[in-house]
Scaffold this active site. Structure first.
Site, PDB file in Angstrom:
ATOM      1  N   MET A  30       0.565  -0.905   0.110  1.00  0.00           N
ATOM      2  CA  MET A  30       0.427  -0.336   0.315  1.00  0.00           C
ATOM      3  C   MET A  30       1.053   1.177  -0.015  1.00  0.00           C
ATOM      4  O   MET A  30       0.519   2.752   0.889  1.00  0.00           O
ATOM      5  CB  MET A  30      -1.157  -0.186   1.211  1.00  0.00           C
ATOM      6  N   LEU A  33       7.067   3.235   2.025  1.00  0.00           N
ATOM      7  CA  LEU A  33       7.813   2.099   1.795  1.00  0.00           C
ATOM      8  C   LEU A  33       8.662   2.153   2.712  1.00  0.00           C
ATOM      9  O   LEU A  33       9.089   3.438   2.714  1.00  0.00           O
ATOM     10  CB  LEU A  33       8.594   1.922   0.448  1.00  0.00           C
ATOM     11  N   HIS A  37       9.683  -3.597   3.162  1.00  0.00           N
ATOM     12  CA  HIS A  37       8.753  -3.873   2.285  1.00  0.00           C
ATOM     13  C   HIS A  37       9.955  -4.293   1.500  1.00  0.00           C
ATOM     14  O   HIS A  37      10.045  -4.946  -0.176  1.00  0.00           O
ATOM     15  CB  HIS A  37       8.294  -2.499   1.373  1.00  0.00           C
ATOM     16  N   LYS A 152       5.036  -9.898   9.460  1.00  0.00           N
ATOM     17  CA  LYS A 152       4.419  -8.680  10.822  1.00  0.00           C
ATOM     18  C   LYS A 152       2.826  -9.252  10.767  1.00  0.00           C
ATOM     19  O   LYS A 152       2.326  -9.201  11.162  1.00  0.00           O
ATOM     20  CB  LYS A 152       4.473  -7.591  10.761  1.00  0.00           C
ATOM     21  N   GLN A 156      -2.937 -12.293   7.895  1.00  0.00           N
ATOM     22  CA  GLN A 156      -2.944 -12.210   6.276  1.00  0.00           C
ATOM     23  C   GLN A 156      -1.942 -12.614   5.804  1.00  0.00           C
ATOM     24  O   GLN A 156      -3.040 -13.293   4.370  1.00  0.00           O
ATOM     25  CB  GLN A 156      -2.392 -10.030   5.747  1.00  0.00           C
ATOM     26  N   VAL A 179      10.845  -7.239   9.679  1.00  0.00           N
ATOM     27  CA  VAL A 179      12.255  -6.037   9.971  1.00  0.00           C
ATOM     28  C   VAL A 179      11.807  -5.080  10.823  1.00  0.00           C
ATOM     29  O   VAL A 179      10.875  -4.331  10.791  1.00  0.00           O
ATOM     30  CB  VAL A 179      12.124  -5.621   8.854  1.00  0.00           C
ATOM     31  N   ARG A 190       2.293   2.278   9.559  1.00  0.00           N
ATOM     32  CA  ARG A 190       1.450   3.248  10.334  1.00  0.00           C
ATOM     33  C   ARG A 190       2.353   4.014  11.667  1.00  0.00           C
ATOM     34  O   ARG A 190       2.000   4.275  12.619  1.00  0.00           O
ATOM     35  CB  ARG A 190       0.793   2.227  10.738  1.00  0.00           C
TER      36      ARG A 190
HETATM   37  O1  PAF Z   1      -0.297  -5.371   3.540  1.00  0.00           O
HETATM   38  C1  PAF Z   1      -0.550  -5.018   2.576  1.00  0.00           C
HETATM   39  O2  PAF Z   1       0.012  -3.996   2.856  1.00  0.00           O
HETATM   40  C2  PAF Z   1      -1.910  -4.940   2.444  1.00  0.00           C
HETATM   41  O3  PAF Z   1      -2.897  -5.260   2.652  1.00  0.00           O
HETATM   42  C3  PAF Z   1      -1.961  -5.728   1.065  1.00  0.00           C
HETATM   43  C4  PAF Z   1      -2.050  -7.285   0.808  1.00  0.00           C
HETATM   44  C5  PAF Z   1      -1.294  -4.995  -0.608  1.00  0.00           C
HETATM   45  C6  PAF Z   1      -3.090  -5.429  -0.066  1.00  0.00           C
HETATM   46  O4  PAF Z   1      -3.804  -4.542  -0.018  1.00  0.00           O
END
Ligand code: PAF
Length: 283
Positions: A30, A33, A37, A152, A156, A179, A190
Site C-alpha cells: 500500500m 515504503l 518492504h 508481520k 493476512q 524487519v 503506521r
Molecule cells: O499488507 C498490505 O500492505 C496490504 O494489506 C496488501 C497485501 C497490499 C493488500 O492491500
C-alpha cells in the site's frame, strides 16, 4: 524502473517479459515504503528475473472510521526507493482502475469466517475479505509465479495462503520475517502516526510477546493468564490493547496441550496508531 497506472500498458510489459521466458515476482504493497518492504523486494528478486511492486491503498480493506483518508501516500519517495533497490516496475493503479464498477458493488472474495472473523478480523469486520479481494485481483492482473508478503501481518499471510489454496491459484506465496527497528518495534507504515516518545515506547509490544513466549517455553500452560498478563503489561506501557492471543501457528486455531508450534499475536493502539505484531513460539 517503469511505472504503470494503466492495465493495458502493464499487460504489454508483462507479455514482453514472458515472451523472453522470464519469471515474474509480485510484491503487493500500500506504499509509504520502509525497509521491511524493501526486503520483500530483495526476496522477490531472488525468485524471479522480474520484480513488479504494486502500490495501492485498497479502500475495501478499511472499515468506517478507519484511516483510509489519512493513510500516508508517498508515491514519489516510494518509486525512488524501489528503483534504488532494483525493482523492475511499479504498478500504481487508481481506485477507478481497480474497481471500475465502484468498490462497494464489485464481486469480492469471502474468506472463511473462522479465519476472517478472529483476532484483527473481530475488530475490523470485512477487512480480510477486502485484502483477499484486492490480492486476488492483483494475482489475476499480473499472474506472477511468486508473490512475497511480510510475516508481520501474520493473519493476512494465512488468509492469502488459504485464498491461493482454496481457489487453486498458480502462485507460490513467500512469507518473510518481520524487519524491526532497533528497539524491537516492527516496521510499519503506521509507525508514522507515532511521535518520538511513542515510537520508543512501542517497542514494548514486541517485548510483551517475547516475555509471553519465554513463559510458554518455561512450561507455563495457563495460556489465558499469560495473555491477560501481556495485556496488563501493554496497558502499563501506555497502549490500548485490542488483544494478545496465543494460537496454533499453522491455522490460528486455539492450541491444545499437544500443540508445540505456536504464534503469539497482538494488536494495540498507541496514540493514532493501531499496531500489530506477532512472534512464532515453539515450546
Ligand atoms: O499488507 C498490505 O500492505 C496490504 O494489506 C496488501 C497485501 C497490499 C493488500 O492491500
Amino acid at each position: 524502473m517503469k511505472q504503470f497506472q494503466d492495465i493495458n500498458a502493464l499487460h504489454e510489459q508483462l507479455q514482453a517479459w514472458r515472451a523472453r521466458g522470464e519469471r515474474i515476482a509480485l510484491v503487493p504493497t500500500m506504499g509509504n515504503l520502509h525497509e521491511g518492504h524493501l526486503c520483500l523486494v530483495d526476496e522477490a528478486r531472488r525468485h524471479a528475473q522480474r520484480c513488479l511492486v504494486s502500490i495501492f491503498v485498497n479502500p475495501t480493506q478499511f472499515g468506517p472510521g478507519e484511516d483510509l483518508a489519512a493513510y500516508p501516500r508517498t508515491p514519489e519517495e516510494d518509486c525512488a526507493l524501489l528503483e534504488s533497490r532494483g525493482a523492475d516496475a511499479v504498478f500504481l493503479p487508481t481506485v477507478e482502475v481497480m474497481y471500475p464498477q465502484g468498490e462497494a458493488i464489485s464481486t469480492g472474495i469471502a474468506v472463511p469466517e473462522e479465519l476472517a472473523n478472529i483476532l484483527c478480523g473481530a475488530s475490523r469486520p470485512g477487512h480480510f475479505n477486502g485484502v483477499a479481494t484486492v490480492v486476488a485481483k492483483l494475482f489475476n492482473l499480473v499472474q506472477p509465479e511468486v508473490a512475497v508478503f511480510g510475516e508481520k501481518d501474520y493473519q493476512q499471510l494465512l488468509v492469502i495462503r488459504r485464498l491461493v489454496a482454496d481457489l487453486n491459484m498458480p502462485v507460490t506465496i513467500i512469507g518473510l520475517p518481520t524487519v524491526r527497528e532497533a528497539g524491537g518495534l516492527a516496521m510499519s507504515s503506521r509507525n508514522r502516526y507515532l511521535d518520538a516518545g511513542q515510537r520508543q515506547q512501542a517497542g514494548q509490544l514486541y517485548a510483551s510477546l517475547e516475555a509471553c513466549c519465554a513463559r510458554l517455553q518455561a512450561g507455563d500452560r495457563d495460556i489465558a493468564r499469560l495473555e491477560e498478563q501481556a495485556v496488563v503489561a501493554l496497558q502499563e506501557a501506555g497502549f490500548e490493547p485490542d488483544y494478545v492471543s496465543v494460537r496454533r501457528a499453522a491455522d490460528l486455531g486455539l492450541p491444545g496441550s499437544a500443540d508445540r508450534d505456536l504464534v503469539i499475536l497482538a494488536a494495540a493502539g498507541m496514540g493514532q496508531a493501531r499496531l500489530i505484531d506477532n512472534l512464532r513460539c515453539r515450546r
